[in-house]
Design an enzyme around this catalytic site. Structure first.
Site, mmCIF file in Angstrom:
data_model
loop_
_atom_site.group_PDB
_atom_site.id
_atom_site.type_symbol
_atom_site.label_atom_id
_atom_site.label_comp_id
_atom_site.label_asym_id
_atom_site.label_seq_id
_atom_site.Cartn_x
_atom_site.Cartn_y
_atom_site.Cartn_z
ATOM 1 N N SER A 275 0.849 -1.184 0.000
ATOM 2 C CA SER A 275 0.000 0.000 0.000
ATOM 3 C C SER A 275 0.884 1.232 0.000
ATOM 4 O O SER A 275 2.068 1.165 0.356
ATOM 5 C CB SER A 275 -0.887 -0.004 1.256
ATOM 6 O OG SER A 275 -1.529 1.241 1.441
ATOM 7 N N TYR B 219 -2.164 -0.933 10.301
ATOM 8 C CA TYR B 219 -2.263 -1.207 8.865
ATOM 9 C C TYR B 219 -0.943 -0.868 8.178
ATOM 10 O O TYR B 219 -0.426 -1.660 7.376
ATOM 11 C CB TYR B 219 -3.407 -0.383 8.278
ATOM 12 C CG TYR B 219 -3.608 -0.551 6.790
ATOM 13 C CD1 TYR B 219 -4.249 -1.672 6.277
ATOM 14 C CD2 TYR B 219 -3.168 0.427 5.899
ATOM 15 C CE1 TYR B 219 -4.451 -1.817 4.911
ATOM 16 C CE2 TYR B 219 -3.360 0.290 4.539
ATOM 17 C CZ TYR B 219 -3.995 -0.831 4.047
ATOM 18 O OH TYR B 219 -4.179 -0.969 2.698
#
Length: 300
Positions: free
Chosen positions: A170, A183
């Site tokens: 990401s 995350y």
């Protein structure tokens, strides 16, 4: 592995660690007679990757825990003549992934492209994130990638026909976000794993790409738990609105992922903000941290 080199006029250019010259890249414009495995194929980026690979001729092995979404993806693939094997698999379960890998090999005999796409999100600072939250995120976002690689790579290596592995990191794995602490940690880990794997697998003619999408308009903002103070629903609505206004579709991500595989990229930032974060994190870390703090305000 990507690094940065300073050339004349101080322009920062990415250096791409490439596989040996005798290594055939996996050309993705035509995937006829190729087998692609995609986790998290029931929605979002995984679904669009499945449809695009099928349109380009690939045979598919797809898994998800979203039964309805997975069935819909498979039905769409079959509607234009594609071959597809599906399995309900929780990627955090190593035995389930190994069983799915065996089913895939029994069905197709080989795998050429492994895409570890399945992942989950969670919005929250460290002190608002429970140990249970950490176990959930690490189990899917990191160990799901580990389990996918562990289940499929030995056979890919033994087959001796090369191939490619795509691991979904990401933009939050390029530049940390204090509103996405756990995350970000899992996505940084996927990036590091991918860079190490790329070097390890190069002698086997297997490429590895870490994909780092930016703000992509998928259902992740609607499905991710939100921790911390403030009205969670209002925060979710703001996030969803931001992602929708950005308007970068999962279909576009899928096309860029296959382009990155075709070009044998080690790291593939996707969307302008991801490219900016990638460059800032390497060329100007203090500016990058300032930008990350500003971006984090969107999640509050």
């Amino acid at each position: 592995m990507l690094a940065l080199s300073h050339e004349r006029h101080h322009i920062v250019q990415p250096y791409v660690f490439r596989m040996p010259k005798n290594s055939p890249r996996l050309r993705t414009a035509n995937l006829t007679d190729r087998v692609a495995v995609i986790t998290g194929a029931g929605s979002g980026i995984g679904r669009e990757l499945a449809l695009l690979c099928a349109r380009r001729g690939a045979d598919l092995a797809l898994c998800d825990i979203n039964d309805n979404g997975l069935a819909d993806t498979a039905a769409t693939v079959r509607s234009f003549g594609g071959r597809v094997l599906t399995g309900r698999v929780d990627v955090s379960d190593s035995e389930a992934m190994s069983s799915f890998a065996q089913d895939t090999l029994d069905h197709y005999g080989a795998v050429d492209l492994l895409i570890n796409n399945a992942g989950v999100g969670l919005v929250g600072e460290f002190l608002d994130t429970s140990v249970k939250d950490w176990d959930w995120l690490v189990g899917i976002n990191l160990m799901g990638v580990v389990h996918g690689c562990n289940a499929f790579l030995p056979t890919m290596i033994d087959a001796g026909r090369g191939g490619h592995v795509v691991n979904l990191s990401s933009a939050a794995g390029l530049l940390a976000n204090p509103q996405l602490t756990a995350y970000s940690a899992t996505k940084f880990a996927v990036l590091g794993l991918s860079e190490a794997l790329r070097m390890e697998l190069a002698p086997h003619r297997i490429g590895v790409t870490a994909v780092c999408p930016g703000v992509i308009n998928t259902a992740i903002t609607q499905n991710s738990p939100i921790r911390g103070d403030g009205d969670a629903e209002q925060r979710r609505n703001r996030l969803t609105s931001t992602y929708q206004k950005r308007g970068y579709s999962p279909e576009r991500v899928a096309r860029n992922i296959l382009r990155a595989v075709d070009r044998d990229r080690s790291v593939a930032p996707i969307a302008a903000e991801a490219h900016l974060m990638y460059l800032l994190s390497r060329a100007a870390p203090p500016v990058a941290r300032w930008a990350a703090t500003r971006l984090a305000e969107l999640s509050k």
